[in-house]
Design an enzyme around this catalytic site. Sequence first.
Site, PDB file in Angstrom:
ATOM      1  N   THR A  56      -5.139   3.164  -7.099  1.00 41.19           N
ATOM      2  CA  THR A  56      -6.207   3.107  -6.516  1.00 41.19           C
ATOM      3  C   THR A  56      -7.101   4.278  -6.967  1.00 41.19           C
ATOM      4  OG1 THR A  56      -5.648   1.473  -4.969  1.00 41.19           O
ATOM      5  CG2 THR A  56      -7.647   2.638  -4.403  1.00 41.19           C
ATOM      6  N   HIS A 106     -13.254  -1.557  -2.895  1.00 38.22           N
ATOM      7  CA  HIS A 106     -12.413  -1.328  -1.649  1.00 38.22           C
ATOM      8  C   HIS A 106     -12.858  -2.003  -0.401  1.00 38.22           C
ATOM      9  CE1 HIS A 106      -9.251   2.008  -1.163  1.00 38.22           C
ATOM     10  NE2 HIS A 106      -9.491   1.509  -0.067  1.00 38.22           N
ATOM     11  N   LYS A 137      -7.370   0.250  -9.745  1.00 40.54           N
ATOM     12  CA  LYS A 137      -8.121  -0.587  -8.636  1.00 40.54           C
ATOM     13  C   LYS A 137      -9.309   0.311  -8.342  1.00 40.54           C
ATOM     14  CE  LYS A 137      -7.668  -2.498  -4.243  1.00 40.54           C
ATOM     15  NZ  LYS A 137      -8.148  -1.492  -3.064  1.00 40.54           N
ATOM     16  N   TYR A 190      -1.847   6.087  -4.377  1.00 42.17           N
ATOM     17  CA  TYR A 190      -2.830   6.981  -4.481  1.00 42.17           C
ATOM     18  C   TYR A 190      -2.007   8.313  -5.278  1.00 42.17           C
ATOM     19  CZ  TYR A 190      -5.747   4.372  -1.216  1.00 42.17           C
ATOM     20  OH  TYR A 190      -6.605   3.583  -0.450  1.00 42.17           O
ATOM     21  N   SER A 235       0.881  -1.256   0.021  1.00 47.90           N
ATOM     22  CA  SER A 235      -0.028  -0.003  -0.065  1.00 47.90           C
ATOM     23  C   SER A 235       0.830   1.396   0.068  1.00 47.90           C
ATOM     24  CB  SER A 235      -0.946   0.003   1.406  1.00 47.90           C
ATOM     25  OG  SER A 235      -1.414   1.158   1.469  1.00 47.90           O
TER      26      SER A 235
HETATM   27  C1  LIG Z   1      -7.936  -1.855   6.678  1.00 46.78           C
HETATM   28  C2  LIG Z   1      -7.838  -1.836   5.247  1.00 46.78           C
HETATM   29  C3  LIG Z   1      -7.046  -1.096   4.855  1.00 46.78           C
HETATM   30  C4  LIG Z   1      -6.874  -0.584   3.459  1.00 46.78           C
HETATM   31  N1  LIG Z   1      -6.040   0.099   2.957  1.00 46.78           N
HETATM   32  C5  LIG Z   1      -5.945   0.181   1.466  1.00 46.78           C
HETATM   33  C6  LIG Z   1      -4.845   0.908   0.812  1.00 46.78           C
HETATM   34  O1  LIG Z   1      -4.212   1.469   1.616  1.00 46.78           O
HETATM   35  N2  LIG Z   1      -5.005   1.127  -0.456  1.00 46.78           N
HETATM   36  C7  LIG Z   1      -5.995   0.249  -1.385  1.00 46.78           C
HETATM   37  O2  LIG Z   1      -6.037   0.500  -2.528  1.00 46.78           O
HETATM   38  N3  LIG Z   1      -6.774  -0.429  -0.586  1.00 46.78           N
HETATM   39  C8  LIG Z   1      -6.930  -0.426   0.695  1.00 46.78           C
HETATM   40  N4  LIG Z   1      -7.843  -1.082   1.053  1.00 46.78           N
HETATM   41  C9  LIG Z   1      -8.638  -2.125   0.354  1.00 46.78           C
HETATM   42  C10 LIG Z   1      -8.055  -3.307   0.020  1.00 46.78           C
HETATM   43  O3  LIG Z   1      -6.944  -3.256  -0.893  1.00 46.78           O
HETATM   44  C11 LIG Z   1      -9.232  -4.384  -0.649  1.00 46.78           C
HETATM   45  O4  LIG Z   1      -9.743  -3.741  -1.917  1.00 46.78           O
HETATM   46  C12 LIG Z   1     -10.406  -4.822   0.148  1.00 46.78           C
HETATM   47  O5  LIG Z   1      -9.701  -5.093   1.588  1.00 46.78           O
HETATM   48  C13 LIG Z   1     -10.672  -6.189  -0.525  1.00 46.78           C
HETATM   49  O6  LIG Z   1     -11.698  -6.717   0.563  1.00 46.78           O
HETATM   50  P1  LIG Z   1     -11.867  -7.972   1.675  1.00 46.78           P
HETATM   51  O7  LIG Z   1     -11.091  -7.117   2.851  1.00 46.78           O
HETATM   52  O8  LIG Z   1     -13.016  -8.201   1.842  1.00 46.78           O
HETATM   53  O9  LIG Z   1     -10.850  -8.812   1.048  1.00 46.78           O
HETATM   54  C14 LIG Z   1      -7.766  -1.362   2.725  1.00 46.78           C
HETATM   55  C15 LIG Z   1      -8.940  -2.317   3.324  1.00 46.78           C
HETATM   56  C16 LIG Z   1      -8.667  -2.680   4.484  1.00 46.78           C
HETATM   57  C17 LIG Z   1      -9.660  -3.479   5.126  1.00 46.78           C
END
Ligand SMILES: Cc1cc2nc3c(=O)[nH]c(=O)nc-3n(C[C@H](O)[C@H](O)[C@H](O)COP(=O)(O)O)c2cc1C
Length: 360
Positions: free
Chosen positions: A160, A257, A233, A134, A111
């Site tokens: 993203t 997300h 994404k 980002y 990330s």
């Molecule tokens: C705690 C947390 C932090 C996240 N941080 C980011 C991030 O920094 N960048 C990003 O593109 N997506 C982020 N996401 C989204 C994840 O990349 C992903 O799309 C999502 O967690 C997938 O769903 P799932 O948790 O049901 O597997 C985050 C998700 C969570 C739960």
Amino acid sequence: MPAIPADIASADDYEPHARQRLDPAVWAAIAGGSADEHTLAENRAAFARIRLNNRVLADLSGAHTGLELFGQAMEHPILLAPTAWHRLMHREGELATAIGASALRATMVVSALASQELEAIAAKAVSPLWFQLYIQPDRGFTHALAQRAEEAGYRALVVTVDAPVTLRNREQRAAFRLPAGIEAVNLRGAPPPPAPRAAPHESEVFKGLLDGAATWADIATLRQHTRLPMLLKGIMTPSDALRAIEAGADGLIVSNHGGRVLDTQPASIEALPRVAEAVAGRVPLLLDGGVRRGTDVLKALALGARAVLIGRPILHALAVGGATGVAHVLKLLRTELEIAMAQTGCPTLDAIGPDVIWQP
Ligand SMILES: Cc1cc2nc3c(=O)[nH]c(=O)nc-3n(C[C@H](O)[C@H](O)[C@H](O)COP(=O)(O)O)c2cc1C
């Protein structure tokens, strides 16, 4: 090395153990979704609604889960989704995640909000890394960060595009704040966003977005600044998918997300077939959101994805078992995928087609 609790037999089994170990506000931040969390729940419910056909007596000799994406050979189609601040889960943060991912030769998407330096993560990882960006208000900083990731050996950029603003009520109610000492270290030195232009209205949201938020033009420009394959994404609709390809995307991640942005969006698995139809194989599609079982991976591949990404279960496993936990949860998912392939008579990922999905 922490022992894995004996009652963990599936990815979901990590969840209660992680919850027990983490501060309640941190738990709210990782478990929660946007607003009323309808989309968060739908990501899981939609997978459960899809039924599978078994196929018996298939010849499975030479079966494997290998694939190639962007010229990169992968042993299986399960990647780690980019998630912020792994040091909230474990003191070694992303370094531990990278070691765990490497044990399963899984590609990890680091990330932009990682709590360890991207070069330090690269030094620990044996398996391939991709970097998630980002687009920052300062475009020069953004391009330099992409360059930095490329120089450190990252093999793809994931931009993203779905989260310029968020509304996370569960996180707000729990008064989540980043603890001192944990930050997005790779964004250090980013110039502060420009002072908002005088707007004709007093909207905090729009004022904050006017000068900083990315648009399609930024994607085309970023394309010129990196030699890495670039994935977008957060694409959920056919029209955005086509626009993304036009802007130079080499791949798309169908994602809401993890239900953390626009509540009442459909589940990503429900959005996938229409996007796949519109894209018609021009670029590879990946999917994340609610993937918790090998059968979920199989369903995503049957409906048009080449690979999936896993978000929260990786964080849960990291909190419970560090690198060992991450390796273990990936191993569980990979083994379940192999079982699902065997039960549906699919010796390779290419054999997983729409015919494995039961039609009422
Ligand atoms: C705690 C947390 C932090 C996240 N941080 C980011 C991030 O920094 N960048 C990003 O593109 N997506 C982020 N996401 C989204 C994840 O990349 C992903 O799309 C999502 O967690 C997938 O769903 P799932 O948790 O049901 O597997 C985050 C998700 C969570 C739960």
